[in-house]
Enzyme design. Structure first.
Site, short mmCIF file in Angstrom:
data_model
loop_
_atom_site.label_atom_id
_atom_site.label_comp_id
_atom_site.label_asym_id
_atom_site.label_seq_id
_atom_site.Cartn_x
_atom_site.Cartn_y
_atom_site.Cartn_z
N GLU A 192 9.66 6.47 -3.48
CA GLU A 192 9.13 6.85 -4.56
C GLU A 192 10.09 7.46 -5.74
O GLU A 192 10.25 8.53 -6.43
CB GLU A 192 8.17 8.19 -4.43
N GLU A 314 2.64 3.59 2.35
CA GLU A 314 2.06 4.79 2.45
C GLU A 314 0.69 4.61 1.75
O GLU A 314 0.51 3.87 0.69
CB GLU A 314 2.57 5.94 1.70
#
Ligand code: AHR
Length: 510
Positions: A192, A314
């Site tokens: 991220e 994810e």
């Protein structure tokens, strides 16, 4: 009547249609469904590692091997976990791997700043994770620290775990008790990067990625597979920039994160949710279809041969934590809603397996959409576990394209396709069809026309329960379990099956 094509599936919805019909192109298999689509993710977060996987090697109460719970190993092996991502998540960009090797009594502590500010003792580190994966029979995916680490630190981690010859890092590994390298293939370069991994722009991260990946080398015998930190849901600009700016010889995969969440500020209870919240969760989960379609289309522009994988590392349902638990630990129960999210999402991944070649459900134990929950020496398997187990027949099987025509599941003014499906043929020629009916009230009659090959025998397994909110508890761990399903009929080339509301069926054809 409206129709739309999603991956290998043609969806069409028709209000007048009371049934779902599927055409199974059993004579035309497509690509192999990479088993890593059924992968998992374990972060140093709440009780995923400590108390979930790992209880400490001096623990005499909970049966363990080198501190890892034996019951967890047995359950994940049975589910056929193919690959496990570690150590984060946001945690990965705060993790310094050198603090987690060597004599445990001398390891420095660290503060887990993303997840509750708890101090951890680094007792579960590189050797513990990689040796555990060997016991699980699972491939390993290490997520490297870009946010607060250095190029040298990450390149030395690669050398520590993968180098067979003599070097400062491989000598240190041997001194720490491991002679042969583990040969870890999958490496994430940050996590991220647009958020907790450094709040970077796509353009800046692409440059950072070029530098890190240059110093992460494999060998001819054991090439490494480098995965760029990918987009947040529908951030298509991110994927476009990475595909454009990173030389493709440095890039084997691009990640994507998408959680089924209603509203980040007003999530839903994990158990006592309303139908409105259920519908909204499913709407968010099914958005995965659009996401992988659109991110894949961008990747096609730069990589028409589909050499670079889309790695959804994810995904899963994200709700409010269980009442009375630490909000930073993300501990939530797991109901039939989660079974619906898992089954529908895995159907999407199967049908897009030409580009989606790994996915990692968040997270394996005690965090978000977990497959296992633990409470001291007790363990329960969730409805999501059972979907993963039922669907493991698709691992490394050949995708069979299906044409699907389904009813709507309507709520208020909104509609979702009620049934999703995917199918595959394994190496023995056995066909498996996985079906999920997300409709909260209506049974679906499904007819499946099998084109091409002839089959004589049909059998099946079903996961169903009277209430959507049903879940397994430590007091009643077997409330929801797959059962044999023998109500499907096969006559000639036609299969007829009725699937109850919010249920999953996997059929086997021989
Ligand atoms: O899975 C929980 C967190 O969600 C991860 O640490 C992070 O990558 C994502 O935002």
């Amino acid at each position: 009547m409206k129709s739309f094509i999603l991956g290998a599936i043609l969806f069409s919805t028709n209000v007048a249609c009371a049934q779902t019909s599927i055409i199974l192109k059993a004579d035309s298999t497509a690509q192999t469904i990479n088993k890593n689509i059924y992968g998992h993710f374990a972060e140093h977060l709440g009780r995923c590692i400590y108390g979930g996987f790992y209880v400490g090697d001096t623990n005499k109460v909970i049966p363990n091997t080198d501190g890892v719970r034996n019951d967890v190993i047995a359950a994940l092996r049975k589910m056929k976990i193919p690959v496990l991502r570690w150590p984060g998540g946001c945690f990965a960009d705060t993790y310094h791997w050198k603090d987690g090797v060597g004599d445990k009594s001398k390891r420095p502590t660290m503060v887990n700043s993303w997840w509750g500010g708890v101090t951890e003792d680094n007792s579960f580190g590189t050797h513990d994770f990689l040796n555990m994966c060997e016991r699980l029979g699972a491939d390993r995916y290490l997520s490297g620290n870009v946010g607060s680490g250095t190029v040298q630190e990450l390149s030395e981690w690669v050398q520590y775990v993968n180098f067979d010859g003599k070097s400062p890092m491989s000598d240190w590994r041997r001194k720490n008790g491991r002679d042969k390298p583990w040969n870890v293939k999958y490496w994430g370069i940050g996590n991220e990067a647009w958020g907790c991994g450094g709040n970077m722009t796509a353009e800046y991260y692409a440059n950072i990625y070029r530098k890190y990946s240059t110093f992460m080398t494999g060998s001819d015998e054991h090439p490494i597979f480098r995965i760029a930190s990918g987009a947040n849901s529908a951030d298509y600009h991110w994927t476009d920039v990475l595909m454009r700016d990173i030389p493709h010889h440095l890039l084997q995969g691009i990640a994507l994160h998408h959680y089924a969440v209603i509203d980040w500020n007003h999530k839903s209870p994990a158990v006592d949710f309303s139908e409105q919240q259920y519908f909204a969760s499913m709407k968010s989960a099914l958005m995965m279809n659009e996401l992988v379609t659109k991110h894949s289309a961008i990747m096609d522009k730069y990589d028409p041969e589909k050499k670079i994988a889309l790695v959804v590392d994810e995904w899963g349902g994200w709700y409010d934590v269980e009442p009375g638990t630490n909000p930073a630990f993300l501990y939530q129960q797991n109901t039939m809603r989660d079974a619906m999210i898992a089954a529908s999402t895995l159907n999407i991944f199967n049908n897009h397996s030409d580009r989606v070649r790994m996915a990692n459900l968040a997270q394996t134990i005690n965090v978000l959409q977990a497959v296992i929950l633990t409470n001291k020496e007790k363990i329960i398997l969730t409805p999501t576990y059972y979907v993963m187990e039922m669907y493991n027949v698709h691992q490394n099987a050949k995708l069979i394209p299906v044409v699907l025509n389904t009813d709507d599941y309507s709520y208020g003014n909104e509609k979702l396709p009620a049934v999703s499906a995917s199918a595959s043929m394994d190496s023995a020629g056995v066909v498996h069809i996985s079906l999920a009916n997300i409709n909260s009230t209506k049974e679906e009659s499904i007819s499946i026309k099998v084109e091409g090959n002839k089959y004589k025998k049909i059998s099946g397994t079903i996961l169903t329960s009277p209430r959507l909110q049903d879940h397994n508890t430590f007091e009643n761990p077997d409330k929801i379990k797959p059962q044999t399903f023998s109500a499907a009929s096969l006559k000639g080339d036609l299969i007829k099956v009725k699937i109850p509301p919010f249920s999953v069926i996997v059929l086997e054809l021989k």
